[in-house]
Design a protein around this motif. Structure first.
Motif, PDB file in Angstrom:
ATOM      1  N   TYR A  56       0.798  -1.205   0.000  1.00  0.00           N
ATOM      2  CA  TYR A  56       0.000   0.000   0.000  1.00  0.00           C
ATOM      3  C   TYR A  56       0.843   1.273   0.000  1.00  0.00           C
ATOM      4  O   TYR A  56       0.312   2.345   0.122  1.00  0.00           O
TER       5      TYR A  56
ATOM      6  N   TYR B  31      -8.059   6.228  -2.317  1.00  0.00           N
ATOM      7  CA  TYR B  31      -8.840   5.010  -2.569  1.00  0.00           C
ATOM      8  C   TYR B  31      -8.520   4.444  -3.951  1.00  0.00           C
ATOM      9  O   TYR B  31      -8.411   3.241  -4.126  1.00  0.00           O
TER      10      TYR B  31
ATOM     11  N   LEU C 181      -5.215   2.669  -3.785  1.00  0.00           N
ATOM     12  CA  LEU C 181      -5.370   1.390  -3.101  1.00  0.00           C
ATOM     13  C   LEU C 181      -6.007   0.360  -4.033  1.00  0.00           C
ATOM     14  O   LEU C 181      -5.539  -0.782  -4.133  1.00  0.00           O
TER      15      LEU C 181
END
Length: 174
Positions: free
Chosen positions: A11, A63, A66
């Motif tokens: 991540y 987001y 990710l």
């Protein structure tokens, strides 16, 4: 390396992904957004991320990154007229939940037309008002949306609008 450090690494900014800005059209309006996807691979499932009321795509880029680290071609964009500072065209006074739904459908159509995406695999994600827009659009699309993720969806917007009170503002609901 233990399992936790492996997870953390996937991540971070070290993840090998491609990024570019994109534009697409909804009628005469130009919508602008950011795209992230893995560097390797040929066709990726699609994820489209919709932002909060009066925010912009900068609030949802994390987001999208990710989702790209998980193998998606992830698109985040600015609603037309739905941002204080945003890249898409349109006036705030012309913006409604329904115009935002049309924005989302335009970005979905654009994403599905890209040669590196799998048009049959679609995930929709939305935050706050973007969550309401995502839920309503997913209901309209039916099985075309493989999955939806809603973060703090503002599902109360229709009731608040009928009452004439939203986000500390009072107005005539008629």
């Amino acid at each position: 390396m233990d399992d936790d450090s492996e997870t953390k690494k996937s991540y971070t900014n070290d993840y090998d992904m491609k990024h570019r800005e994109f534009t697409c059209k909804r009628g005469q309006l130009t919508l602008r957004g950011s795209l992230f996807h893995p560097s390797e691979g040929e066709r990726f499932p699609i994820a489209v991320v919709s932002h909060e009321f009066m925010a912009n795509r900068l609030f949802t880029i994390r987001y999208a990154k990710l989702l790209a680290s998980l193998g998606y071609a992830a698109f985040c964009y600015d609603f037309s007229g739905g941002c204080i500072v945003g890249g898409s065209q349109g006036k705030t006074t012309d913006m409604t939940v329904f115009t935002k739904m049309e924005d989302l459908k335009a970005v979905i159509a654009y994403a599905k037309a890209q040669p590196y995406t799998d048009p049959d695999r679609l995930l929709l994600m939305g935050c706050s008002q973007g969550g309401l827009v995502t839920a309503l659009t997913a209901a309209e699309l039916g099985e075309q949306a493989e999955a939806i993720i809603l973060f703090y969806p503002a599902l109360s917007i229709p009731d608040d609008a009928r009452k004439g009170s939203m986000i500390r503002a009072k107005f005539d609901p008629k």
